[in-house]
Design an enzyme around this catalytic site. Structure first.
Site, short mmCIF file in Angstrom:
data_model
loop_
_atom_site.label_atom_id
_atom_site.label_comp_id
_atom_site.label_asym_id
_atom_site.label_seq_id
_atom_site.Cartn_x
_atom_site.Cartn_y
_atom_site.Cartn_z
N GLY A 82 53.13 51.23 33.97
CA GLY A 82 52.25 52.29 33.48
C GLY A 82 51.41 52.90 34.60
O GLY A 82 50.78 53.94 34.42
N ARG A 83 51.38 52.22 35.73
CA ARG A 83 50.59 52.74 36.85
C ARG A 83 51.17 52.31 38.20
O ARG A 83 50.57 52.56 39.24
CB ARG A 83 49.16 52.25 36.74
CG ARG A 83 49.05 50.73 36.64
CD ARG A 83 47.63 50.32 36.66
NE ARG A 83 47.47 48.91 36.33
CZ ARG A 83 46.33 48.28 36.45
NH1 ARG A 83 45.27 48.92 36.89
NH2 ARG A 83 46.23 47.03 36.12
N LYS A 103 50.81 50.13 43.39
CA LYS A 103 50.07 49.96 42.13
C LYS A 103 48.90 50.94 42.10
O LYS A 103 48.18 51.05 43.10
CB LYS A 103 49.57 48.51 42.06
CG LYS A 103 49.01 48.10 40.71
CD LYS A 103 48.83 46.59 40.69
CE LYS A 103 48.29 46.08 39.37
NZ LYS A 103 48.26 44.61 39.33
N ASP A 115 45.14 55.81 32.25
CA ASP A 115 45.07 56.78 33.37
C ASP A 115 46.02 56.54 34.53
O ASP A 115 46.07 57.32 35.47
CB ASP A 115 43.62 56.86 33.89
CG ASP A 115 43.12 55.53 34.44
OD1 ASP A 115 43.93 54.57 34.50
OD2 ASP A 115 41.94 55.44 34.80
N ARG A 166 52.37 46.19 46.92
CA ARG A 166 52.72 44.79 46.72
C ARG A 166 54.16 44.61 47.15
O ARG A 166 54.99 45.51 46.94
CB ARG A 166 52.55 44.51 45.23
CG ARG A 166 53.01 43.20 44.74
CD ARG A 166 52.42 42.92 43.38
NE ARG A 166 53.07 43.71 42.35
CZ ARG A 166 52.60 43.81 41.11
NH1 ARG A 166 51.47 43.22 40.77
NH2 ARG A 166 53.24 44.50 40.20
N ARG A 173 60.72 41.05 35.81
CA ARG A 173 59.86 40.18 35.00
C ARG A 173 60.69 39.61 33.86
O ARG A 173 61.71 40.20 33.48
CB ARG A 173 58.72 41.02 34.40
CG ARG A 173 57.94 41.80 35.45
CD ARG A 173 57.36 43.09 34.85
NE ARG A 173 56.84 43.96 35.90
CZ ARG A 173 55.56 44.05 36.25
NH1 ARG A 173 54.66 43.36 35.60
NH2 ARG A 173 55.18 44.85 37.21
N ASP A 242 55.41 39.68 30.58
CA ASP A 242 55.57 40.81 31.51
C ASP A 242 54.88 40.52 32.84
O ASP A 242 55.03 41.29 33.79
CB ASP A 242 55.02 42.11 30.90
CG ASP A 242 53.60 41.95 30.39
OD1 ASP A 242 53.36 41.05 29.57
OD2 ASP A 242 52.72 42.73 30.80
N ASP A 252 51.33 39.58 39.38
CA ASP A 252 50.43 40.37 38.54
C ASP A 252 49.08 39.68 38.35
O ASP A 252 48.75 39.16 37.30
CB ASP A 252 51.07 40.67 37.17
CG ASP A 252 51.37 42.16 37.06
OD1 ASP A 252 51.21 42.88 38.06
OD2 ASP A 252 51.76 42.60 35.97
P1 AMP Z 1 48.45 44.38 33.22
O1 AMP Z 1 47.32 43.94 32.35
O2 AMP Z 1 48.01 45.00 34.53
O3 AMP Z 1 49.50 43.33 33.40
O4 AMP Z 1 49.15 45.59 32.44
C1 AMP Z 1 49.77 45.50 31.18
C2 AMP Z 1 50.50 46.79 30.89
O5 AMP Z 1 49.56 47.87 30.81
C3 AMP Z 1 51.51 47.19 31.96
O6 AMP Z 1 52.58 47.80 31.30
C4 AMP Z 1 50.72 48.15 32.82
O7 AMP Z 1 51.54 49.04 33.50
C5 AMP Z 1 49.85 48.85 31.80
N1 AMP Z 1 48.58 49.32 32.36
C6 AMP Z 1 47.50 48.58 32.73
N2 AMP Z 1 46.51 49.35 33.17
C7 AMP Z 1 46.96 50.63 33.12
C8 AMP Z 1 46.39 51.90 33.44
N3 AMP Z 1 45.16 52.02 33.94
N4 AMP Z 1 47.15 52.99 33.22
C9 AMP Z 1 48.38 52.89 32.73
N5 AMP Z 1 48.97 51.74 32.40
C10 AMP Z 1 48.27 50.61 32.58
MG MG Z 2 51.18 43.15 34.16
#
Ligand code: AMP
Ligand code: MG
Length: 470
Positions: A82-83, A103, A115, A166, A173, A242, A252
């Protein structure tokens, strides 16, 4: 730079092409020279240009990967990068391939209205921790560089936006495989498995049953990784599937912490209301996650085969853990020493002694002495003395030197309070505390003028709880 795009090309149906979106006023205050040299990567300025300039080599084929995941036990098919973006893969002179993954690069089709950004606080925490685990010899992704910016990103409050690159063998995953299984795309799943075998586990292709060999390899690597987490007091914090790498590397980083005041059920993620990812639940959760992954192998393996793979987890974990722990206290890997080890852990837990500092002090203690100065660290000296008499005889019989033991018992771990100070300074534009912490992190087993400044436990309150927002 030997750049290729095997994932984006061979698994094109599993990715979306997305270009990195710059932040305003970007600079690169942290750059990992050692890692860059290993992969013959460009210097800071060239690296920035390769990512953000028009026609830059590292943006030519950048992609967001699709995956799903079990989050706190619930299946979520809507996940993906997502980012983050996979910029490409690079190889070193030994033929090791590593992903370059940016990232915080902006929105992707998997951002789900978020975002697409990352804040400096979480990026710096990941940078430092991943390098720390590497130098503690715990398998992990690596950090190549950190990019900060003048742009604010809103979380609970506005914070500086940042990015990091990274590196890891891959960003595959558990959730990648789960997604194509639950989405009933067996052809794509087969292709993903074949890709994984060919590029990442070629030794499994020699096996009569490559899929069984693959699930076995992932199980064994995961067990070994978690055994090291438990031995060094690392709490990942969000072991969703994930966030689990098929390479058995720590991956992660979010609301992680190394345990300081020892408590076996410690939880630092303040969103983990039920303590699902508590320290002492990590081995069980790793097996739960492997079980979730194993469904994706059901098109290739019988239930008996899957069970045969997963049943390897527990004995592998237990033997690795025992080996690590007994080594840390200078005893042979012999079941007869287990009670002695468990009593030591009970002493630490009863008085919430600092985990890392206590192991280091024990390593440096002199077993020739009938009473140890270490006793002064404990309120219940009687209990300590009783244990010491038993322990010192065992250690004398093993005959390992304090010098050898020091190399298994770090002086420095990335303690939350030092991270917090480094973050606060970095948010004001001063990265010197972060650099000093990194200098110590690179030599965690040496007690010297560099590491000495980073060995103190924080106050009990400093580890209170960490936010998941990043
Ligand atoms: P994480 O908690 O970083 O492991 O993220 C869990 C999921 O949410 C993953 O699919 C990330 O890509 C997405 N994600 C986390 N933060 C953001 C963000 N600020 N914008 C878009 N996607 C996010
Ligand atoms: Mg993650």
């Amino acid at each position: 730079m030997q750049l290729n795009h095997r994932y984006a090309t061979e698994l094109a149906e599993t990715v979306s092409a997305v270009k990195p979106q710059p932040l305003s006023g970007m600079t690169m205050p942290m750059y990992n020279h050692e890692l860059a040299a290993q992969f013959n990567l460009p210097d800071r300025d060239q690296l920035m240009a390769a990512i953000f300039d028009d026609g830059g080599e590292l943006a030519a084929k950048s992609v967001a990967q699709k995956y799903g995941g079990h989050q706190f036990g619930q299946w979520n098919p809507f996940l993906g990068d997502g980012r983050g973006l996979l910029l490409g893969e690079v190889s070193d002179t030994h033929g090791n391939h590593f992903d370059l993954h940016l990232k915080g690069a902006g929105q992707t089709p998997y951002s789900r209205h978020a975002d697409g950004r990352a804040v400096l606080r979480s990026t710096l925490r990941e940078y430092i921790a991943s390098e720390a685990l590497h130098y503690l010899r715990i398998p992990t992704s690596r950090a190549l560089c950190l990019i900060t910016s003048e742009q604010s990103i809103v979380r609970e409050l506005p914070e500086p936006g940042a990015m990091m690159i990274r590196m890891a063998s891959s960003h595959l995953r558990f959730g990648h495989f789960e997604y194509y299984y639950h989405n009933k795309q067996q052809d794509t799943l087969d292709k993903l498995m074949q890709y994984t075998l060919t590029h990442h586990f070629p030794e499994c292709l020699q096996d009569a049953n490559p899929h069984k060999a693959l699930l076995t390899a992932i199980t064994l690597r995961t067990a070994r990784m978690v055994a090291l987490w438990q031995a060094y007091g690392f709490v990942h914090g969000v072991m969703n599937t994930d966030n689990m790498s098929i390479h058995g590397i720590t991956f992660d980083y979010g609301p992680y912490a190394f345990i300081e005041h020892f408590q076996s059920d410690a939880v630092f993620n303040h969103s983990d209301y039920e303590g699902r990812y508590a320290f002492d639940r990590q081995p069980g959760i790793a097996l739960w996650n492997l079980n979730a992954l194993a469904y994706a192998f059901s098109g290739h393996l019988s239930t008996d085969d899957i069970r045969a793979c997963l049943t390897l987890f527990e004995p592998t974990f237990l033997s690795q853990y025992r080996h690590q722990m007994l080594s840390r206290i200078g005893l042979d890997d012999n079941p007869e020493h287990e009670n002695c080890l468990n009593t030591w852990l009970s002493l630490l837990s009863a008085e919430k002694r600092d985990y890392t500092e206590s192991f280091r002090q024990l390593a440096m203690a002199e077993p020739q002495q009938p009473t140890s100065p270490l006793r002064d660290q404990f309120v219940d000296r009687e209990a300590f003395d009783k244990w010491w008499q038993d322990y010192r005889q065992r250690r004398l019989a093993t005959g390992i030197s304090a010098n050898e033991l020091s190399q298994l018992n770090p002086v420095v771990i990335p303690r939350t309070h030092y991270l917090q100070s480094a973050i606060e300074a970095a948010e004001q534009g001063d990265f010197s505390p972060a650099h000093r912490l990194m200098d110590a992190i690179r030599q965690p087993f040496d007690d010297n003028e560099v590491t000495r400044d980073f060995k103190k436990p924080g106050p009990a309150s400093s580890q209170g709880s960490l936010s998941c927002s990043s």
